[in-house]
Design a protein around this motif. Structure first.
Motif, mmCIF file in Angstrom:
data_model
loop_
_atom_site.group_PDB
_atom_site.id
_atom_site.type_symbol
_atom_site.label_atom_id
_atom_site.label_comp_id
_atom_site.label_asym_id
_atom_site.label_seq_id
_atom_site.Cartn_x
_atom_site.Cartn_y
_atom_site.Cartn_z
ATOM 1 N N ILE A 14 0.703 -1.129 -0.031
ATOM 2 C CA ILE A 14 0.128 -0.087 -0.160
ATOM 3 C C ILE A 14 0.943 1.440 0.027
ATOM 4 C CG2 ILE A 14 -1.509 1.355 1.258
ATOM 5 C CD1 ILE A 14 -2.970 -1.223 2.276
ATOM 6 N N VAL A 15 1.833 1.384 0.793
ATOM 7 C CA VAL A 15 2.690 2.452 0.970
ATOM 8 C C VAL A 15 3.516 2.753 -0.461
ATOM 9 C CG1 VAL A 15 4.720 3.454 2.213
ATOM 10 C CG2 VAL A 15 2.848 2.304 3.548
ATOM 11 N N GLU A 16 3.791 1.365 -0.725
ATOM 12 C CA GLU A 16 4.715 1.624 -1.825
ATOM 13 C C GLU A 16 4.072 2.109 -3.195
ATOM 14 O OE1 GLU A 16 7.222 -1.482 -5.019
ATOM 15 O OE2 GLU A 16 7.107 -2.006 -2.792
ATOM 16 N N LYS A 17 2.763 1.652 -3.245
ATOM 17 C CA LYS A 17 1.883 2.117 -4.296
ATOM 18 C C LYS A 17 1.550 3.582 -4.192
ATOM 19 C CE LYS A 17 -2.691 1.433 -6.516
ATOM 20 N NZ LYS A 17 -4.023 0.601 -6.458
ATOM 21 N N ALA A 18 1.357 3.967 -2.877
ATOM 22 C CA ALA A 18 1.134 5.413 -2.620
ATOM 23 C C ALA A 18 2.322 6.147 -3.055
ATOM 24 C CB ALA A 18 0.960 5.593 -0.991
ATOM 25 N N VAL A 19 3.531 5.924 -2.709
ATOM 26 C CA VAL A 19 4.768 6.805 -3.236
ATOM 27 C C VAL A 19 4.652 6.821 -4.573
ATOM 28 C CG1 VAL A 19 7.236 6.597 -3.225
ATOM 29 C CG2 VAL A 19 6.169 6.047 -1.320
ATOM 30 N N ARG A 20 4.558 5.631 -5.497
ATOM 31 C CA ARG A 20 4.616 5.704 -6.689
ATOM 32 C C ARG A 20 3.552 6.574 -7.447
ATOM 33 N NH1 ARG A 20 6.594 -0.650 -7.750
ATOM 34 N NH2 ARG A 20 8.749 -0.221 -7.279
ATOM 35 N N THR A 21 2.194 6.552 -6.729
ATOM 36 C CA THR A 21 1.207 7.089 -7.349
ATOM 37 C C THR A 21 1.177 8.769 -7.225
ATOM 38 O OG1 THR A 21 -0.012 5.166 -7.239
ATOM 39 C CG2 THR A 21 -1.667 7.317 -7.646
ATOM 40 N N TYR A 22 1.245 9.244 -5.814
ATOM 41 C CA TYR A 22 1.268 10.204 -5.224
ATOM 42 C C TYR A 22 2.382 11.343 -5.318
ATOM 43 C CZ TYR A 22 -3.308 8.680 -4.055
ATOM 44 O OH TYR A 22 -4.714 7.886 -4.032
ATOM 45 N N GLY A 23 3.639 10.560 -5.276
ATOM 46 C CA GLY A 23 4.832 11.040 -5.392
ATOM 47 C C GLY A 23 4.928 12.158 -6.585
ATOM 48 N N GLN A 28 5.552 16.746 -9.607
ATOM 49 C CA GLN A 28 5.532 16.703 -11.070
ATOM 50 C C GLN A 28 6.713 16.342 -11.609
ATOM 51 O OE1 GLN A 28 3.809 20.609 -12.106
ATOM 52 N NE2 GLN A 28 2.827 20.808 -10.236
ATOM 53 N N THR A 29 7.443 15.270 -11.134
ATOM 54 C CA THR A 29 8.472 14.527 -11.619
ATOM 55 C C THR A 29 8.345 13.143 -11.728
ATOM 56 O OG1 THR A 29 9.746 14.473 -9.693
ATOM 57 C CG2 THR A 29 10.054 16.323 -10.987
ATOM 58 N N PRO A 55 12.529 17.982 -12.894
ATOM 59 C CA PRO A 55 11.337 18.409 -13.881
ATOM 60 C C PRO A 55 11.890 18.485 -15.376
ATOM 61 C CG PRO A 55 11.916 19.775 -11.940
ATOM 62 C CD PRO A 55 12.989 18.997 -11.945
ATOM 63 N N LYS A 56 10.954 18.710 -16.335
ATOM 64 C CA LYS A 56 11.045 18.949 -17.626
ATOM 65 C C LYS A 56 12.108 20.080 -17.950
ATOM 66 C CE LYS A 56 7.182 16.526 -19.566
ATOM 67 N NZ LYS A 56 6.039 16.692 -20.544
ATOM 68 N N GLY A 57 12.845 19.909 -18.893
ATOM 69 C CA GLY A 57 13.763 21.077 -19.345
ATOM 70 C C GLY A 57 15.317 21.030 -18.703
ATOM 71 N N TYR A 58 15.367 20.081 -17.854
ATOM 72 C CA TYR A 58 16.982 19.934 -17.245
ATOM 73 C C TYR A 58 17.504 18.643 -17.782
ATOM 74 C CZ TYR A 58 15.368 23.304 -13.743
ATOM 75 O OH TYR A 58 15.030 24.414 -13.196
ATOM 76 N N GLN A 59 18.666 18.738 -17.999
ATOM 77 C CA GLN A 59 19.596 17.753 -18.681
ATOM 78 C C GLN A 59 19.783 16.482 -17.928
ATOM 79 O OE1 GLN A 59 23.236 20.071 -19.890
ATOM 80 N NE2 GLN A 59 24.387 18.978 -18.240
ATOM 81 N N THR A 60 19.851 16.662 -16.722
ATOM 82 C CA THR A 60 20.310 15.441 -15.820
ATOM 83 C C THR A 60 19.002 14.748 -15.583
ATOM 84 O OG1 THR A 60 20.212 16.995 -13.902
ATOM 85 C CG2 THR A 60 22.309 16.273 -14.936
ATOM 86 N N HIS A 61 18.853 13.415 -15.265
ATOM 87 C CA HIS A 61 17.502 12.576 -15.133
ATOM 88 C C HIS A 61 17.133 12.982 -13.806
ATOM 89 C CE1 HIS A 61 17.766 10.916 -18.932
ATOM 90 N NE2 HIS A 61 18.944 10.569 -19.045
ATOM 91 N N ASN A 62 18.003 12.787 -12.711
ATOM 92 C CA ASN A 62 17.499 12.624 -11.392
ATOM 93 C C ASN A 62 17.805 13.677 -10.595
ATOM 94 O OD1 ASN A 62 16.462 10.098 -12.289
ATOM 95 N ND2 ASN A 62 18.747 9.168 -11.429
ATOM 96 N N THR A 125 -3.708 15.545 -10.427
ATOM 97 C CA THR A 125 -3.588 14.384 -11.261
ATOM 98 C C THR A 125 -3.261 15.226 -12.482
ATOM 99 O OG1 THR A 125 -5.887 14.525 -12.268
ATOM 100 C CG2 THR A 125 -5.250 12.641 -10.435
ATOM 101 N N ASN A 126 -1.935 15.205 -12.785
ATOM 102 C CA ASN A 126 -1.310 16.191 -13.819
ATOM 103 C C ASN A 126 -0.643 15.142 -14.781
ATOM 104 O OD1 ASN A 126 0.716 17.803 -15.541
ATOM 105 N ND2 ASN A 126 1.002 19.090 -13.684
ATOM 106 N N ALA A 127 -1.515 15.456 -15.959
ATOM 107 C CA ALA A 127 -1.134 14.410 -17.155
ATOM 108 C C ALA A 127 0.208 14.464 -17.392
ATOM 109 C CB ALA A 127 -2.036 14.615 -18.086
ATOM 110 N N ALA A 128 0.922 15.831 -17.444
ATOM 111 C CA ALA A 128 2.197 16.079 -17.872
ATOM 112 C C ALA A 128 3.164 15.399 -16.928
ATOM 113 C CB ALA A 128 2.309 17.238 -17.934
ATOM 114 N N ALA A 129 2.915 15.132 -15.525
ATOM 115 C CA ALA A 129 3.799 14.569 -14.721
ATOM 116 C C ALA A 129 3.993 13.167 -14.962
ATOM 117 C CB ALA A 129 3.605 14.855 -13.221
#
Length: 230
Positions: A14-23, A28-29, A55-62, A125-129
């Motif tokens: 449940i917690v793992e799903k919450a992190v992946r869903t609401y994080g 917005q990344t 966020p979008k626009g940065y060259q590094t991934h993380n 629920t940001n579709a872009a994110a």
């Protein structure tokens, strides 16, 4: 005892799903995690492989990568509206600072989290994110956001920051001083996940900005000295 073990295993998912869903909705990344384990018997939890993207626009991934986060939690509070975390320990996270002191990836993520908090605690629920995931219903998001938190003692040590400053070539790596926060959400009903995330990100961002500014000043002084010698 068997019931507690079974419930603990269910809560892990449940917690793992919450992190992946609401994080991703808060930052917005992209937000990924390898595993989460919660033991109600000992009141301990571990989070492995947590990675917050840029966020979008940065060259590094993380932006932030954490190996293992050790958490001490009040087991019975997990079933209440206010989850009490006694200790939170994060050792040697990898942080990427990209941009400048006026605008950078960490500040952008913090602004995104603050925006999520100002929306009344409900996570948008940001579709872009989340381009690869369908939009989540508004009602479940509000239900999850209803949980409050208390963190008595939070400590981040030996954080390594990889600095990519605008206009400067190459990458510098600096080590942050310890980040220690106490009594977050203590007393009353606690604070929302967005508020808690905002306070932690603010501490990380402000400490990083100070360290980067100091490092940049030293680099400027060294460059000036080299020019004088030349």
């Amino acid at each position: 005892i068997i019931a507690l073990i079974v419930i603990g295993e269910c809560l892990d998912h449940i917690v793992e799903k919450a992190v992946r869903t609401y994080g991703p909705q808060m930052t917005q990344t992209s937000v990924t995690v390898d595993s989460i384990h919660l033991s109600l018997m000992t009141g301990s939890a571990s989070i492995k492989g947590l990675v917050i993207g840029n966020p979008k626009g940065y060259q590094t991934h993380n932006a932030i990568s954490a190996g293992t986060i050790a958490v001490g939690v009040d087991p019975m509070s997990v079933f209440s509206q206010k989850i009490v975390i006694h200790t939170f320990r994060l050792e040697s996270p990898e942080i990427t600072f990209e941009g400048g002191l006026g605008g950078n990836n960490l500040s952008q993520i913090m602004d995104n989290v603050n925006s999520a908090g100002k929306s009344g605690g409900a996570l948008s629920t940001n579709a872009a994110a989340q381009p690869t995931q369908p939009a989540q219903p508004a009602q479940p998001a509000q239900a999850k956001a209803g949980k409050k938190f208390e963190v008595d003692d939070l400590l981040i040590t030996n954080a390594q920051v990889h600095v990519l400053l605008t206009g400067m070539q190459g990458q510098q790596t600096i080590t942050l001083p310890p980040i220690h926060l106490t009594d977050l959400g203590k007393g009353g009903d606690g604070i929302t996940a967005a508020d808690l995330s905002s306070q932690v990100l603010k501490a990380i961002t402000s400490t990083t900005l100070k360290s980067v500014a100091t490092d940049a000043t030293m680099l400027s002084k060294d460059a000036a000295s080299l020019k004088q010698i030349g």
